[in-house]
Design a protein around this motif. Structure first.
Motif, mmCIF file in Angstrom:
data_model
loop_
_atom_site.group_PDB
_atom_site.id
_atom_site.type_symbol
_atom_site.label_atom_id
_atom_site.label_comp_id
_atom_site.label_asym_id
_atom_site.label_seq_id
_atom_site.Cartn_x
_atom_site.Cartn_y
_atom_site.Cartn_z
ATOM 1 N N GLU A 32 -27.366 -10.177 46.561
ATOM 2 C CA GLU A 32 -28.595 -10.636 46.040
ATOM 3 C C GLU A 32 -29.533 -9.832 45.346
ATOM 4 O OE1 GLU A 32 -31.045 -13.589 48.409
ATOM 5 O OE2 GLU A 32 -28.792 -14.207 48.724
ATOM 6 N N ALA A 33 -29.619 -8.541 45.996
ATOM 7 C CA ALA A 33 -30.400 -7.617 45.538
ATOM 8 C C ALA A 33 -29.808 -6.889 44.305
ATOM 9 C CB ALA A 33 -30.666 -6.530 46.523
ATOM 10 N N ILE A 34 -28.547 -6.768 44.314
ATOM 11 C CA ILE A 34 -27.987 -5.907 43.165
ATOM 12 C C ILE A 34 -27.770 -7.095 41.830
ATOM 13 C CG2 ILE A 34 -25.702 -5.270 42.374
ATOM 14 C CD1 ILE A 34 -24.980 -4.318 45.172
ATOM 15 N N LEU A 35 -27.809 -8.247 42.297
ATOM 16 C CA LEU A 35 -27.439 -9.186 41.070
ATOM 17 C C LEU A 35 -28.762 -9.493 40.224
ATOM 18 C CD1 LEU A 35 -25.139 -11.578 42.694
ATOM 19 C CD2 LEU A 35 -24.758 -10.232 40.733
ATOM 20 N N ALA A 36 -30.042 -8.994 40.845
ATOM 21 C CA ALA A 36 -31.342 -8.987 40.208
ATOM 22 C C ALA A 36 -31.417 -8.087 39.189
ATOM 23 C CB ALA A 36 -32.567 -8.821 41.321
ATOM 24 N N THR A 37 -30.660 -6.902 39.181
ATOM 25 C CA THR A 37 -30.547 -6.088 38.193
ATOM 26 C C THR A 37 -29.347 -6.466 36.999
ATOM 27 O OG1 THR A 37 -28.407 -4.610 39.110
ATOM 28 C CG2 THR A 37 -30.680 -4.532 40.155
ATOM 29 N N LEU B 161 -24.353 -17.233 44.783
ATOM 30 C CA LEU B 161 -25.459 -16.403 44.549
ATOM 31 C C LEU B 161 -26.573 -16.670 43.425
ATOM 32 C CD1 LEU B 161 -24.386 -13.140 46.142
ATOM 33 C CD2 LEU B 161 -25.327 -14.970 47.124
ATOM 34 N N CYS B 162 -25.965 -17.232 42.565
ATOM 35 C CA CYS B 162 -26.773 -17.402 41.167
ATOM 36 C C CYS B 162 -26.928 -18.895 40.809
ATOM 37 C CB CYS B 162 -26.080 -16.635 39.923
ATOM 38 S SG CYS B 162 -25.967 -15.006 40.094
ATOM 39 N N ALA B 163 -27.084 -19.655 42.069
ATOM 40 C CA ALA B 163 -27.377 -21.145 41.589
ATOM 41 C C ALA B 163 -28.572 -21.552 40.990
ATOM 42 C CB ALA B 163 -27.247 -21.724 42.927
ATOM 43 N N LYS C 143 -27.695 -9.703 52.577
ATOM 44 C CA LYS C 143 -28.129 -10.014 50.940
ATOM 45 C C LYS C 143 -28.022 -8.894 50.103
ATOM 46 C CE LYS C 143 -30.327 -13.866 52.707
ATOM 47 N NZ LYS C 143 -29.665 -14.949 52.652
ATOM 48 N N VAL D 96 -26.660 -5.636 36.862
ATOM 49 C CA VAL D 96 -25.316 -5.706 37.320
ATOM 50 C C VAL D 96 -24.831 -7.022 37.399
ATOM 51 C CG1 VAL D 96 -23.762 -5.031 39.116
ATOM 52 C CG2 VAL D 96 -25.610 -3.541 38.389
ATOM 53 N N GLY D 97 -23.661 -7.640 37.054
ATOM 54 C CA GLY D 97 -23.259 -9.082 36.893
ATOM 55 C C GLY D 97 -22.487 -9.158 38.117
#
Lengths: 317, 270
Positions: B110-115, B268-270, B107, B117-118
């Motif tokens: 997943e952690a990175i995409l909450a920031t 991951l961004c569904a 994951k 960062v795209g």
């Protein structure tokens, strides 16, 4: 002369949702909800698994696009300004996704870099936050040996690394033992005192009562009720509850015999609940009818009772 | 025209954020010995092939006459191909197994995409890190080639940037394929494909040795272009054909990268 409140930009809601919908194929996870969260507020989404809490949180966190409806976070559009919004959010996901390849401190410093902080600043904030979540002595440890409560605290520290305007906590204490939960609540309470806006989901009533100024009860993707914990209890329950058990007998039978005592009687699989303004008087009334419950417990009414009243189901199965 | 079209469709990419994604990998590299084992093993495979086939089998074959009439020792012919293979495998190890694990199990993304960062920044950061890692292999490999007198120093330096491009191309496509993997068993397919490319891409024999149909088929596959480009430079005989090889690899890198970023977003961004 003080500025009138309405003119202050801080009075704008941090989150504003109107008719918000999230569908996955044929399944509707969030079915048209309206929510507003003001700065400095601690706001809760309360509901059982599958109520749509996490889907809502992911839309607010700008990692999932709304299927329909309006959503504005920090005054911006999550689809167009996702990266700019996420720069000001702190996210504590439901399942820990700490980096097991890194040490405790590196988890924070690495994360800080995603927000564009300098190495030096990242290091400074990491040390400060490890102090705050009481993990300073574990800074150089790997993540794996930490207890569940420690991992959770580290995840919360990670969510604070960019000094967010809005902190999203998805079931922050699920799976933790009571002691770890209380420590975490205490830290979250201090965060709130510092002025952070908290939005959390939970299926624990005591957690919602402890932490939330205001909450919505969600069920089946919809909002069933909204208010402060106190006002919800006042509106949808009575001040006290008697929990009566009748040995092996079927609670439903006894529920009929108890009809008329207190405001309302509810039969659960293992016990009968009597909602009343005065619990002790209700117990006396039960005995006066010649009934002899094996045990009776008088307690204050809680959000659990609100949920039961609103949905006819208990919250945690 | 094309650039404006791309700029309009692509999300903004921040160098600092791509760097931060790379930085995570640097930090994790420092953290344990297990990673170093993977890192070192990736280097030895092509080197062992060079020694066993290039030098060992080469001693039996002796000299090789190329189509353009040049005569060279078999080891000199094989070494640049092994360099291209090294550039491919080094990067693939990172963008297949490691990428898949980070996407699906740990994951990490997943952690990175909450920031801020795209998905494209995640893909680009992972790919760039993989190429940095792969370039260590190729740099050492080039050093070995120079030491064994299989290439001149000047042409070796010219071949190095080509290996970087090979890394970007294969890394991007490997990453794209990883986003389609259902589980670890699918990696067996990838390994088989990789091994077939390794054997037939003009690595051990000039492709002209095969029947015309097979030759054309090989010329459509990616490692052929990597070998042609790297060999053309290493042997000191760059021709205009290298531009085609370069274009092929650039297209591979871009297509793989954009596809991977798109898939990460969908998953991951569904």
């Amino acid at each position: 002369m003080p500025t009138p409140l309405s003119a202050s930009p801080a009075a704008e809601p941090l989150i504003r949702a109107r008719g918000l919908v999230k569908r996955f194929g044929d399944f509707t996870a969030v079915d048209g909800i309206d929510v507003e969260v003001a700065p400095g507020e601690a706001f809760g989404f309360l509901g059982p698994n599958g109520a749509g809490k996490s889907s809502t949180m992911r839309m607010i966190g700008c990692v999932s696009s709304p299927t329909a409806g309006e959503l504005s976070i920090l005054g911006m559009d999550p689809v167009r300004d996702g990266a700019r919004i996420r720069a000001r959010l702190g996210v504590c996901p439901q399942q820990d996704n700490l980096d097991v390849d890194l040490t405790v401190r590196e988890n924070l410093t690495t994360y800080a870099r995603y927000f564009g902080l300098s190495r030096r600043e990242a290091r400074r904030r990491a040390d400060e936050l490890l102090e705050f979540v009481q993990l300073a002595d574990r800074a150089d440890s790997k993540v794996e040996p930490l207890s569940g409560g420690m991992k959770r605290r580290l995840t919360i520290a990670r969510a604070m690394v960019n000094e967010p305007d809005l902190v999203l906590l998805d079931e922050p204490t699920t799976g933790l033992d009571p002691q770890a939960r209380h420590l975490l609540w205490e830290r979250l309470f201090r965060l709130k005192q510092r002025g952070a806006t908290l939005v959390l989901t939970t299926h624990y009533m005591d957690e919602a009562e402890q932490l939330c100024d205001r909450l919505v009860v969600m069920d089946g993707g919809r909002i069933a009720a909204e208010g402060s914990p106190r006002s919800l209890i006042e509106t949808y329950s009575s001040p006290e509850v008697v929990e009566a058990r009748f040995g092996d007998a079927e609670p439903a039978e006894y529920a009929e015999k108890l009809a008329g005592i207190g405001d309302r009687v509810e039969a659960l699989p293992d016990r009968v609940l009597v909602y009343a303004a005065d619990g002790d008087a209700a117990v006396a009334a039960i005995h006066a009818r010649g009934l002899a419950p094996s045990t009776t417990l008088v307690r204050r009414s809680s959000l659990e009772d609100v949920f039961l009243h609103l949905t006819g189901r208990t919250l945690v199965d | 025209m094309l650039t404006t079209l791309l700029a309009a469709r692509l999300p903004a990419v921040s160098g600092a954020r791509v760097g931060a994604v790379m930085g995570r990998n640097v930090a994790s590299l420092r953290s344990g010995p297990s990673y170093w084992i993977v890192l070192v093993s990736g280097f030895f495979e092509p080197l062992l092939y060079l020694l066993s086939i290039g030098v060992g089998v080469g001693a039996l074959i002796g000299e090789l006459r190329l189509e353009d009439g040049r005569v060279l020792s078999y080891a000199v012919f094989v070494a640049p191909a092994m360099l291209a293979v090294s550039a491919m495998t080094g990067v693939l190890a990172e963008t297949t197994f490691n990428f898949f694990f980070k996407m699906k199990y740990s994951k990490t993304f997943e952690a990175i995409l909450a920031t801020p960062v795209g998905p494209l920044e995640v893909a680009l950061g992972e790919l760039s890190w993989a190429v940095v890692r792969g370039s260590f292999y190729t740099a050492v490999f080039i050093g070995v080639m120079v030491a064994m007198d299989l290439v001149s120093l000047g042409w070796a330096l010219a071949a190095f940037p080509a290996t970087v491009l090979v890394g970007f191309a294969f890394g991007a496509v490997g990453m794209a394929l990883s986003t389609l993997m259902r589980g670890w068993q699918d990696f067996d397919l990838l390994n088989t494909g990789q091994f077939a490319l390794f054997l037939f891409s003009g690595t051990f024999a000039p492709v002209q040795a095969y029947p015309l149909g097979v030759e054309i088929l090989i010329q459509l596959t990616p490692l052929y272009h990597a070998v042609e480009l790297v060999r053309g430079l290493a042997l000191g005989s760059p021709g205009p054909g290298l531009l085609l090889n370069t274009a092929y690899l650039v297209a591979m890198a871009l297509a793989g990268l954009l596809f991977a970023a798109r898939r990460v977003e969908r998953l991951l961004c569904a």
